[in-house]
Design an enzyme around this catalytic site. Structure first.
Site, PDB file in Angstrom:
ATOM      1  N   TYR A 379       0.791  -1.206  -0.052  1.00 50.37           N
ATOM      2  CA  TYR A 379      -0.101   0.183   0.123  1.00 50.37           C
ATOM      3  C   TYR A 379       0.834   1.288   0.053  1.00 50.37           C
ATOM      4  O   TYR A 379       1.997   1.147   0.324  1.00 50.37           O
ATOM      5  CB  TYR A 379      -1.255  -0.058   1.121  1.00 50.37           C
ATOM      6  CG  TYR A 379      -0.921  -0.192   2.674  1.00 50.37           C
ATOM      7  CD1 TYR A 379       0.497   0.096   2.952  1.00 50.37           C
ATOM      8  CD2 TYR A 379      -1.631  -0.290   3.395  1.00 50.37           C
ATOM      9  CE1 TYR A 379       0.945  -0.135   4.439  1.00 50.37           C
ATOM     10  CE2 TYR A 379      -1.605  -0.339   4.900  1.00 50.37           C
ATOM     11  CZ  TYR A 379      -0.172  -0.173   5.245  1.00 50.37           C
ATOM     12  OH  TYR A 379      -0.012  -0.219   6.546  1.00 50.37           O
ATOM     13  N   GLU A 380       0.287   2.453  -0.164  1.00 56.65           N
ATOM     14  CA  GLU A 380       0.685   3.667  -0.713  1.00 56.65           C
ATOM     15  C   GLU A 380       1.870   3.471  -1.447  1.00 56.65           C
ATOM     16  O   GLU A 380       3.207   4.245  -1.543  1.00 56.65           O
ATOM     17  CB  GLU A 380       1.109   4.305   0.739  1.00 56.65           C
ATOM     18  CG  GLU A 380       0.002   4.798   1.381  1.00 56.65           C
ATOM     19  CD  GLU A 380       0.257   5.537   2.873  1.00 56.65           C
ATOM     20  OE1 GLU A 380       1.058   6.462   2.605  1.00 56.65           O
ATOM     21  OE2 GLU A 380      -0.454   5.640   3.620  1.00 56.65           O
ATOM     22  N   GLY A 381       1.895   2.794  -2.766  1.00 55.08           N
ATOM     23  CA  GLY A 381       2.773   2.504  -3.711  1.00 55.08           C
ATOM     24  C   GLY A 381       3.586   1.142  -3.654  1.00 55.08           C
ATOM     25  O   GLY A 381       4.359   1.067  -2.523  1.00 55.08           O
TER      26      GLY A 381
END
Length: 397
Positions: A379-381
C-alpha cells in the site's frame, strides 16, 4: 489524558548535515509513544487481531495525546512537531500494533498534512482542527477496482453542476473506511484532460448517496478498518474542492510522498519490534546446554536483523529531515519505504525462525508481525512503484 507535548515548530535542519542527534523534545515524543504502545496497546493487540476489532478508543486516546495531528500547525489544532518526531512515534506504535499505526499514518500523513498544506482557511477550520485533535478520523480515497498503481485511471467521476459536484463511483482498499468522518476523494471531472482533469473533494460521512461497502478480510493488519466505498449521486459543495480545478492528481502525488515516510516508519517499527522479540527470546531459550544466541546460526541472524533495522531507520530519518528542511524528498522517501518494507519482511520471517515452533503461535507476537509486514510492500505505492520513482529520479539528475 495528559498531553505529553505541544510546542511551536522546531528549527529546520539542513538535510545535508545528516545530524540525527535527537533533541530532548524528540526523545520525549518517542518515550511517550513507547509508553502508550507498551501499556495501552499491547494488552489487547492479539485479541484485536483475532477478532478484527478496530481500536476506536485507543486511537481516540492517541488523539488526546497529540499523535493524530503531529505535524499540523497548532493554530489548526495540531501539535506543531517535526517529521523526525513523527517517525519516532510511528516506529514505537508499529512495534506493537501496526493496525493502529496505519490509522495514525493515514490521518497524519495523507489527510491532515494534505489539508494543512493545500486547504483553504475555511476548509482547515471546518475539517482540519477536529482531525488534528483526534476528535474525528480521516480517510484518503484514491484506489479503485481498476486504478491501483495506475492512479491516473480514475473511474470515479465528479461532474461539475455549478455550485456543487455530483460524485459517482467506487473506491476500495480504503484505510479507516468504516470509522472515518472525513474523506478526501479523488475523482475525474474532465476525462479529456487525463490526470489534469482529476479533483480532490472533501466528503463527509452521512452525505446522501455515500455508502460504506464491504469490509475486507485481510491476512495482516486485521484490526485496521479497510472498506469499499460507494458514491451514488453524492452532492459535494464546490467549496469542498481542494486547490484549483484539476489539482487533484498533483495533490494525491504530493501527499503520497509524505505518506511514504509514514509507511516506511511503520515498516521500520514492525522490523525493530520483531528484532527485539527475537533478541529477548534468544537469551531465554536454551539448546544443547546454552542460550541459543550463543550458537552462531542464531547470532548471525541477529546481526543481520540489527544491520537492516539501523539502515532502515537512517533512511527514514533522512527522508524526514529532508521534508523538514523543505528540500525535495520524493526520491529518499521512496527509498526509505522500499528498503524498510523489505527489511520488515526479512526480519519478521527470521524472527519466527528464531522462535522455532513458538514463533508459529499467536502469544509470541512474531507471527502477527510477519503477517502485518507484507502490506508495507503494497500500500501507498508498491515496491515496484517505488523503484520506478527512484530510477526516474536517478536518471533525471
Amino acid at each position: 489524558m495528559k498531553h505529553y507535548f505541544r510546542a511551536p515548530y522546531t528549527e529546520k535542519i539542513n538535510r545535508y548535515t545528516m545530524n540525527f542527534q535527537l533533541t530532548e523534545e524528540q526523545l520525549a515524543v518517542r518515550d511517550a509513544a513507547r509508553d502508550f504502545a507498551q501499556n495501552v496497546l499491547k494488552p489487547g493487540v492479539i485479541e484485536r487481531d483475532e477478532t478484527q476489532t478496530f481500536a476506536k478508543e485507543e486511537i481516540k486516546q492517541l488523539g488526546e495525546l497529540g499523535f493524530m495531528g503531529m505535524m499540523v500547525d497548532p493554530a489548526y489544532g495540531g501539535s506543531g512537531m517535526d517529521t523526525i518526531s513523527y517517525v519516532l512515534a510511528m516506529e514505537e506504535i508499529s512495534k506493537i500494533d501496526a493496525s493502529v499505526s496505519v490509522a495514525m499514518s493515514v490521518n497524519n500523513s495523507l489527510v491532515c498534512w494534505g489539508l494543512d498544506k493545500f486547504g483553504t482557511h475555511e476548509q482547515k477550520t471546518k475539517y482540519l482542527v477536529d482531525l488534528a485533535k483526534g476528535n474525528k478520523l480521516g480517510a484518503f480515497c484514491l484506489s479503485e477496482p481498476e486504478a491501483g498503481s495506475d492512479a491516473t485511471s480514475q473511474k470515479t467521476t465528479a461532474i461539475d453542476m455549478g455550485d456543487h459536484y455530483l460524485l459517482n463511483g467506487t473506491k476500495n482498499w480504503i484505510t479507516n473506511g468504516g470509522n472515518a468522518d472525513t474523506y478526501l476523494v479523488m475523482a475525474q471531472t474532465d476525462s479529456e484532460k487525463g490526470h489534469r482533469g482529476i479533483n480532490c473533494l472533501i466528503v463527509e460521512k452521512g452525505m446522501d448517496g455515500f455508502v460504506i461497502g464491504a469490509k475486507e478480510n485481510k491476512m495482516g493488519i486485521r484490526g485496521s478498518d479497510t472498506h469499499t466505498l460507494i458514491f451514488n449521486d453524492v452532492k459535494v459543495p464546490k467549496e469542498n474542492r481542494i486547490g484549483e480545478d484539476g489539482f487533484g492528481f498533483k495533490f494525491a502525488m504530493k501527499t503520497l510522498e509524505g505518506g511514504r515516510i509514514g509507511i516506511a516508519s511503520q515498516a521500520l517499527g514492525i522490523a525493530s519490534g520483531a528484532m527485539e522479540l527475537a533478541v529477548a527470546y534468544s537469551k531465554e531459550r536454551k539448546a544443547f546446554g546454552k542460550p541459543i544466541h550463543e550458537h552462531q546460526a542464531i547470532a548471525f541472524k541477529l546481526a543481520d536483523m540489527a544491520t537492516e533495522v539501523e539502515a532502515a531507520r537512517l533512511l527514514c530519518l533522512k527522508a524526514a529531515q529532508a521534508k523538514d528542511a523543505k528540500q525535495p524528498f520524493g526520491e529518499i522517501s521512496a527509498m526509505a519505504k522500499l528498503f524498510a518494507s523489505k527489511a520488515a519482511m526479512d526480519i519478521t520471517t527470521e524472527a519466527v525462525q528464531v522462535h522455532g515452533g513458538y514463533g508459529y503461535v499467536k502469544e509470541y507476537h512474531v507471527e502477527r508481525l510477519m503477517r502485518d509486514a507484507k502490506i508495507t510492500q503494497i500500500y501507498e505505492g508498491t515496491s515496484e512503484i517505488q523503484k520506478i520513482v527512484i530510477s526516474r529520479s536517478v536518471l533525471n539528475r
